[in-house]
Scaffold this motif. Structure first.
Motif, mmCIF file in Angstrom:
data_model
loop_
_atom_site.group_PDB
_atom_site.id
_atom_site.type_symbol
_atom_site.label_atom_id
_atom_site.label_comp_id
_atom_site.label_asym_id
_atom_site.label_seq_id
_atom_site.Cartn_x
_atom_site.Cartn_y
_atom_site.Cartn_z
ATOM 1 N N ASP A 1 3.003 10.478 12.684
ATOM 2 C CA ASP A 1 3.153 9.102 13.175
ATOM 3 C C ASP A 1 3.005 8.088 12.051
ATOM 4 O OD1 ASP A 1 3.534 10.152 15.671
ATOM 5 O OD2 ASP A 1 1.508 9.715 16.393
ATOM 6 N N VAL A 2 2.001 8.289 11.202
ATOM 7 C CA VAL A 2 1.768 7.341 10.110
ATOM 8 C C VAL A 2 2.931 7.372 9.124
ATOM 9 C CG1 VAL A 2 0.304 6.855 8.113
ATOM 10 C CG2 VAL A 2 -0.737 7.357 10.316
ATOM 11 N N THR A 3 3.370 8.578 8.778
ATOM 12 C CA THR A 3 4.487 8.686 7.830
ATOM 13 C C THR A 3 5.745 8.051 8.398
ATOM 14 O OG1 THR A 3 3.551 10.753 6.969
ATOM 15 C CG2 THR A 3 5.848 10.286 6.461
ATOM 16 N N THR A 4 6.047 8.346 9.662
ATOM 17 C CA THR A 4 7.234 7.770 10.302
ATOM 18 C C THR A 4 7.141 6.252 10.369
ATOM 19 O OG1 THR A 4 7.512 9.781 11.633
ATOM 20 C CG2 THR A 4 8.647 7.797 12.369
ATOM 21 N N ALA B 1 -1.105 3.648 14.496
ATOM 22 C CA ALA B 1 -1.186 5.026 14.010
ATOM 23 C C ALA B 1 -2.363 5.217 13.064
ATOM 24 C CB ALA B 1 0.121 5.405 13.306
ATOM 25 N N VAL B 2 -2.634 4.204 12.234
ATOM 26 C CA VAL B 2 -3.795 4.287 11.331
ATOM 27 C C VAL B 2 -5.090 4.119 12.100
ATOM 28 C CG1 VAL B 2 -4.916 3.218 9.344
ATOM 29 C CG2 VAL B 2 -2.428 3.551 9.341
ATOM 30 N N GLY B 3 -5.086 3.222 13.085
ATOM 31 C CA GLY B 3 -6.289 3.002 13.875
ATOM 32 C C GLY B 3 -7.087 1.794 13.480
ATOM 33 N N LEU C 1 -6.665 6.957 5.026
ATOM 34 C CA LEU C 1 -7.380 6.028 5.896
ATOM 35 C C LEU C 1 -7.263 6.460 7.356
ATOM 36 C CD1 LEU C 1 -8.947 3.324 5.690
ATOM 37 C CD2 LEU C 1 -6.786 2.173 6.209
ATOM 38 N N ALA C 2 -6.085 6.906 7.748
ATOM 39 C CA ALA C 2 -5.883 7.325 9.133
ATOM 40 C C ALA C 2 -6.700 8.562 9.464
ATOM 41 C CB ALA C 2 -4.400 7.587 9.377
ATOM 42 N N MET C 3 -6.777 9.515 8.557
ATOM 43 C CA MET C 3 -7.545 10.733 8.822
ATOM 44 C C MET C 3 -9.029 10.437 8.968
ATOM 45 S SD MET C 3 -5.486 13.125 9.261
ATOM 46 C CE MET C 3 -3.762 13.503 8.988
ATOM 47 N N ARG C 4 -9.501 9.366 8.327
ATOM 48 C CA ARG C 4 -10.922 9.010 8.423
ATOM 49 C C ARG C 4 -11.209 8.119 9.619
ATOM 50 N NH1 ARG C 4 -10.099 7.648 3.072
ATOM 51 N NH2 ARG C 4 -10.447 5.450 3.593
ATOM 52 N N LEU C 5 -10.268 7.235 9.970
ATOM 53 C CA LEU C 5 -10.589 6.175 10.926
ATOM 54 C C LEU C 5 -9.794 6.234 12.223
ATOM 55 C CD1 LEU C 5 -10.795 3.132 8.472
ATOM 56 C CD2 LEU C 5 -12.653 4.585 9.279
ATOM 57 N N ASN C 6 -8.748 7.061 12.304
ATOM 58 C CA ASN C 6 -7.956 7.058 13.526
ATOM 59 C C ASN C 6 -8.812 7.439 14.724
ATOM 60 O OD1 ASN C 6 -6.111 8.692 15.580
ATOM 61 N ND2 ASN C 6 -4.848 7.171 14.532
ATOM 62 N N PRO C 7 -8.878 6.591 15.749
ATOM 63 C CA PRO C 7 -9.754 6.873 16.895
ATOM 64 C C PRO C 7 -9.390 8.153 17.635
ATOM 65 C CG PRO C 7 -9.048 4.576 16.898
ATOM 66 C CD PRO C 7 -8.230 5.273 15.879
ATOM 67 N N PHE D 1 0.845 -1.201 0.000
ATOM 68 C CA PHE D 1 0.000 0.000 0.000
ATOM 69 C C PHE D 1 0.877 1.246 0.000
ATOM 70 C CE2 PHE D 1 0.124 -2.051 4.202
ATOM 71 C CZ PHE D 1 0.930 -1.160 4.884
ATOM 72 N N SER D 2 0.300 2.335 -0.499
ATOM 73 C CA SER D 2 1.044 3.586 -0.601
ATOM 74 C C SER D 2 0.870 4.417 0.654
ATOM 75 C CB SER D 2 0.580 4.385 -1.824
ATOM 76 O OG SER D 2 -0.777 4.801 -1.646
ATOM 77 N N LEU D 3 1.766 5.382 0.818
ATOM 78 C CA LEU D 3 1.686 6.279 1.971
ATOM 79 C C LEU D 3 0.425 7.131 1.914
ATOM 80 C CD1 LEU D 3 2.885 7.557 4.511
ATOM 81 C CD2 LEU D 3 4.240 9.052 3.026
ATOM 82 N N ASP D 4 0.074 7.608 0.741
ATOM 83 C CA ASP D 4 -1.117 8.466 0.622
ATOM 84 C C ASP D 4 -2.380 7.712 0.997
ATOM 85 O OD1 ASP D 4 0.439 10.573 -0.195
ATOM 86 O OD2 ASP D 4 0.166 10.190 -2.336
ATOM 87 N N SER D 5 -2.445 6.441 0.619
ATOM 88 C CA SER D 5 -3.660 5.676 0.909
ATOM 89 C C SER D 5 -3.849 5.479 2.407
ATOM 90 C CB SER D 5 -3.619 4.330 0.192
ATOM 91 O OG SER D 5 -2.553 3.530 0.705
ATOM 92 N N ILE D 6 -2.784 5.169 3.129
ATOM 93 C CA ILE D 6 -2.951 4.944 4.563
ATOM 94 C C ILE D 6 -3.081 6.265 5.322
ATOM 95 C CG2 ILE D 6 -1.802 2.704 4.533
ATOM 96 C CD1 ILE D 6 0.684 4.062 5.654
ATOM 97 N N LEU D 7 -2.524 7.350 4.769
ATOM 98 C CA LEU D 7 -2.739 8.659 5.397
ATOM 99 C C LEU D 7 -4.214 9.043 5.327
ATOM 100 C CD1 LEU D 7 0.340 10.832 4.345
ATOM 101 C CD2 LEU D 7 -0.354 10.214 6.657
#
Length: 501
Positions: free
Chosen positions: A418-421, A495-497, A259-265, A251-257
């Motif tokens: 955190d996600v990028t790191t 970090a993604v959640g 995802l994290a902005m939508r789902l990170n608790p 998976f790419s960095l943009d995709s999980i970023l």
């Protein structure tokens, strides 16, 4: 040749112990060969979500938030109350507002009241919205703590697997050093070795046994930490059976970023707090609105003399006085030539029937109530000035809303970092595993050559010791790289959640 074959077999077993976690899929639930219970990562997570005290403390806050929400809806409904009281008063002289009264009998009294009140203002109307927003924030906090608990358990589980792999490596090195000792002893017997070689091999074997003992102790302490995070006692001889495959993420960095902005608790909890703070601002502004108060109720009372004889005698005495006064008036009337009213005067008497009626009417205590008339009260009030208290409440609410807005932004930036790191660390860890595997293979080959040279007399036992140390370091680094990858994956998931594999 036999000793050389034993050395090669030991090296092969060590390699298998180190590398086997990479090749097997996640194990299903089963019983291990020594009869102890088994534990997969999924089971450990489920147990932690049922037993971890920190997580359960957060879940318990849901009950408080739900009660506050229910109460806010209840404030929109009328409130009803009922009360009952009783009183005993001893006979004697009483003073009321400076006047003295003589009470000839003990008195029993009781009363009841049933009332309904209703208050309605801006804060009451906004209350459910405020508490609903707070409830959503609490739910988001629970999800956040759940994901944190899941991440902690996963990393501790992986740490146990890493320590077990390190312990297995140390055990294989003990077997290698034992083989080296036997080889040195055999060479000394045939005259091609020295006692120094035997002594060095004995020292290496003892040192390696200590390292193995410490490695197994580390396994047990890491298991204790795992079960502490799970919130339960550790069973005897528990076996961890989940294994993972090292595979560079696709998976790419943009995709999980995204995802994290939508789902990170954590972000969702901050956004919920921001929404709650915005609603609180509206609630504070509602203090400028008028308020309505309604009240109605029914009631009754009882009043009973403990001994009505004194009151009956007083009534009889009053009747006698009235009759005497009537006869006096009759005499005056006859003297003036007016018609006589003696017949009327004769009827002024206190009869036994009246006394009986008074006794019956006196029997009221405690439940023969005399009802009071229905009352209704309505009040509409408009606040004009309350010492700038409303203005202060609005300013405080707006400041809290701004704080929540800044916290949300800060949380989003933190999650992005955190996600990028974690993503970059994961990719680096995957590549490090491949490089460490190659280094271990080269160190293994170096050890094999050193053993062969020592066997044929072309090398010394010191060469073998150095090659063994080099192999141990390379194998340890390989194990560390493998489980650093798995830990990095767990950190990224945290970090993604949500789980990513």
């Amino acid at each position: 040749m036999r000793l050389t074959a034993s050395i090669a077999l030991g090296l092969s077993a060590a390699s298998t112990l180190v590398m086997s976690p990479l090749a097997r899929p996640i194990a299903a639930q089963s019983r291990d060969t020594v009869g102890g219970p088994v534990l997969t990562l999924e089971e450990a997570t489920r147990i932690a979500l049922r037993s971890n005290p920190d997580y359960l403390l957060t879940v318990a806050s849901r009950r408080t938030a739900a009660a506050q929400l229910r109460t806010s809806y209840g404030q929109l409904l009328p409130q009803a109350s009922a009360n009952f009281s009783s009183q005993y008063q001893q006979a004697g002289t009483q003073t009321v507002q400076g006047a003295s009264f003589n009470v000839a009998s003990d008195i029993y009294q009781s009363s009841y009241n049933v009332g309904v009140t209703y208050r309605l203002n801006g804060q009451t109307i906004m209350g459910p919205r405020v508490q609903r927003a707070n409830m959503n924030a609490v739910e988001a906090d629970i999800v956040g703590v759940r994901e944190t608990t899941r991440s902690i358990v996963a990393q501790l589980y992986i740490s146990v697997l890493q320590n077990q792999a390190q312990a297995a490596l140390q055990d294989s090195l003990v077997r290698l050093n034992d083989t080296q000792l036997r080889l040195a002893q055999a060479k000394l017997q045939v005259g091609s070795g020295t006692s120094l070689d035997v002594t060095r091999a004995e020292v290496d074997l003892g040192t390696q046994r200590v390292a193995s003992l410490r490695a197994h102790n580390t396994v047990e302490t890491s298991k204790l930490q795992l079960f502490q995070a799970m919130g339960v006692m550790q069973p005897t001889n528990v076996q961890l059976t989940s294994t993972f495959v090292v595979k560079e993420p696709t998976f790419s960095l943009d995709s999980i970023l995204g995802l994290a902005m939508r789902l990170n608790p954590a972000v969702q909890a901050l956004q919920a707090r921001e929404t709650a703070a915005a609603v609180s601002v509206k609630s504070a502004r509602s203090e400028y609105f008028p308020s309505l108060f309604l009240q109605t109720g029914l009631g009754g009372y009882t009043y009973q003399l403990a001994d009505p004889s004194g009151q009956i005698q007083l009534s009889q005495f009053q009747k006698v006085q009235q009759q005497a006064s009537c006869f006096t008036t009759d005499s005056i009337r006859r003297g003036a030539g007016l018609p006589s009213i003696a017949s009327q005067c004769a009827g002024i008497v206190y009869t036994p029937a009246q006394a009986a009626a008074f006794r019956a009417a006196n029997k009221q205590f405690p439940f023969n109530f005399t009802k009071q008339p229905l009352s209704l009260f309505a009040q509409l009030s408009l606040p004009i000035f309350n010492g700038f208290q409303r203005e202060q409440d609005v300013q405080i609410a707006q400041a809290q809303r701004d704080d929540a807005l800044y916290n949300t932004r800060k949380g989003q930036l933190r999650v992005q970092t955190d996600v990028t790191t974690a993503y970059l660390t994961l990719r680096t860890a995957a590549r490090a595993v491949a490089l460490q595997e190659q280094t271990e293979q080269r160190a293994k080959e170096e050890l094999r050559l050193a053993e062969e040279r020592f066997r044929v007399g072309a090398g010394t036992s010191l060469d073998v010791t150095q090659a063994t140390t080099s192999y141990e370091r390379a194998a340890t680094d390989h194990i560390t790289a493998i489980y650093d990858f798995h830990k990095a994956f767990a950190v990224l998931e945290s970090a993604v959640g949500r789980p990513l594999r």
